[in-house]
Design an enzyme around this catalytic site. Structure first.
Site, PDB file in Angstrom:
ATOM      1  N   TYR A 169      69.497  65.251  83.024  1.00 57.86           N
ATOM      2  CA  TYR A 169      69.353  64.294  84.215  1.00 57.86           C
ATOM      3  C   TYR A 169      68.889  62.483  83.647  1.00 57.86           C
ATOM      4  O   TYR A 169      69.437  62.062  83.977  1.00 57.86           O
ATOM      5  CB  TYR A 169      67.780  64.574  84.880  1.00 57.86           C
ATOM      6  CG  TYR A 169      67.683  63.248  86.119  1.00 57.86           C
ATOM      7  CD1 TYR A 169      68.487  63.820  87.405  1.00 57.86           C
ATOM      8  CD2 TYR A 169      66.776  63.565  86.105  1.00 57.86           C
ATOM      9  CE1 TYR A 169      68.385  63.112  88.627  1.00 57.86           C
ATOM     10  CE2 TYR A 169      65.899  62.603  87.407  1.00 57.86           C
ATOM     11  CZ  TYR A 169      67.029  62.260  88.904  1.00 57.86           C
ATOM     12  OH  TYR A 169      66.716  62.000  89.692  1.00 57.86           O
ATOM     13  N   SER A 202      66.793  56.638  88.822  1.00 54.59           N
ATOM     14  CA  SER A 202      65.719  57.077  89.250  1.00 54.59           C
ATOM     15  C   SER A 202      64.752  56.945  87.981  1.00 54.59           C
ATOM     16  O   SER A 202      64.739  56.520  86.767  1.00 54.59           O
ATOM     17  CB  SER A 202      65.745  59.135  89.020  1.00 54.59           C
ATOM     18  OG  SER A 202      64.085  59.492  88.861  1.00 54.59           O
TER      19      SER A 202
END
Length: 312
Positions: free
Chosen positions: A186, A160
């Protein structure tokens, strides 16, 4: 040695179906984690459409069976399999890899969690790092023999642009001392996905295995269930939102395209290799240089192996 940046005829609006057009994977075997919904289900559907035998590795096998039936009905390919896999549980991964029989040609490490509340595994590992990175690391290394057994194989690490939120914080990977931040956790896990692709390619290229990291884009799926309104850490302009079909395109490209034959250790977004950045750029664009650092990739591989060994 000059390294050529990979460009393709595809882009932001291309779908996974577009990318896989004309590709025949009959006789090849693919495994997609987190394939019971969202990008994983779409990736599995398109791979099945190429004729591949596809295994859906999922936590919820009932949901996986429903998706497998939908894929079979849509593609006519009945060579679909569903198997239980919990990436946060080393025992589940060990059972999965021990049960695998025969070769594996495509591994798509798609499953993941995003910005979840503070949580730790039984081993004391931070949940996002454990699920997004360590689980897939254990899966890939456990399946190395299958990947190496029958000609060229590809591993796709779904990362990501969130990797730009944090490098690996080597002295406190599991937030033992620093205050837990769901987005930093994350980001660190998504950096780890890219570093894994770099080191897997270095270690395994002689075995015919290449690995690349991909950025799907901004796609609203169950992944965002822990974020405000399902919209991530900030508002994404409407023109940058992708459909699920568009979001799965870059992973399918990395898994199937002849344009990436022999190519590994790269980061792709919008179906093209991304620009390397030394500071944050435009939203959703580029890959941080630290995520491609060979020394960091080796360090992470060794650290991950030590963590799993300590877990027994």
């Amino acid at each position: 040695m000059t390294v050529t940046t990979i460009t393709t005829p595809y882009g932001f609006s291309s779908t996974a179906t577009d990318v896989a057009q004309g590709i025949d994977l009959t006789g090849r075997r693919a495994l997609v984690t987190g394939a019971s919904s969202g990008l994983g289900a779409e990736t599995a559907r398109v791979l099945a459409g190429t004729g591949a035998s596809v295994t859906l590795a999922v936590r919820d096998t009932a949901a996986g069976e429903r998706v497998a039936k939908e894929i079979a009905d849509a593609t006519g390919n009945r060579d679909l399999h569903v198997a239980p896999l919990d990436l946060a549980d080393p025992r589940s991964i060990a059972a999965f890899t021990a049960a695998w029989r025969g070769p594996l040609h495509v591994l798509v490490n798609n499953a993941g969690v995003m910005a979840c509340p503070e949580r730790y595994t039984a081993q004391g590992w931070e949940w996002q790092f454990a699920t997004n990175h360590l689980g897939h690391f254990a899966l890939a290394t456990g399946l190395h023999g299958a990947l190496a057994s029958d000609g060229p194989a590809r591993v796709v690490a779904v990362s990501s642009s969130g990797h730009q939120l944090s490098p690996i914080v080597w002295d406190d990977v599991h937030f033992a001392f620093r205050p837990y931040d769901p987005w930093l956790a994350y980001g660190q896990s998504k950096t780890a996905n890219v570093l894994f692709a770099v080191e897997a390619t270095r270690r395994w290229a002689d075995d015919g295995i290449t690995a690349n990291a991909v950025m799907p884009g901004a796609v609203f799926t169950n992944l965002q269930r822990h974020t405000e309104g399902g919209r991530g850490s900030g508002s994404v302009p409407a023109e940058l939102i992708k459909t699920v079909g568009q979001g799965a395109a870059t992973a399918v490209l990395a898994a199937t395209s002849p344009l990436l034959e022999g190519v590994g250790g790269r980061y792709f977004a919008d179906c093209n290799e991304a620009e390397v950045l030394d500071h944050r750029g435009a939203p959703l664009q580029g890959v941080a240089r630290y995520a491609l650092d060979p020394a960091g990739a080796r360090r992470l591989w060794e650290l991950s192996g030590e963590m799993l060994a300590d877990a027994g």
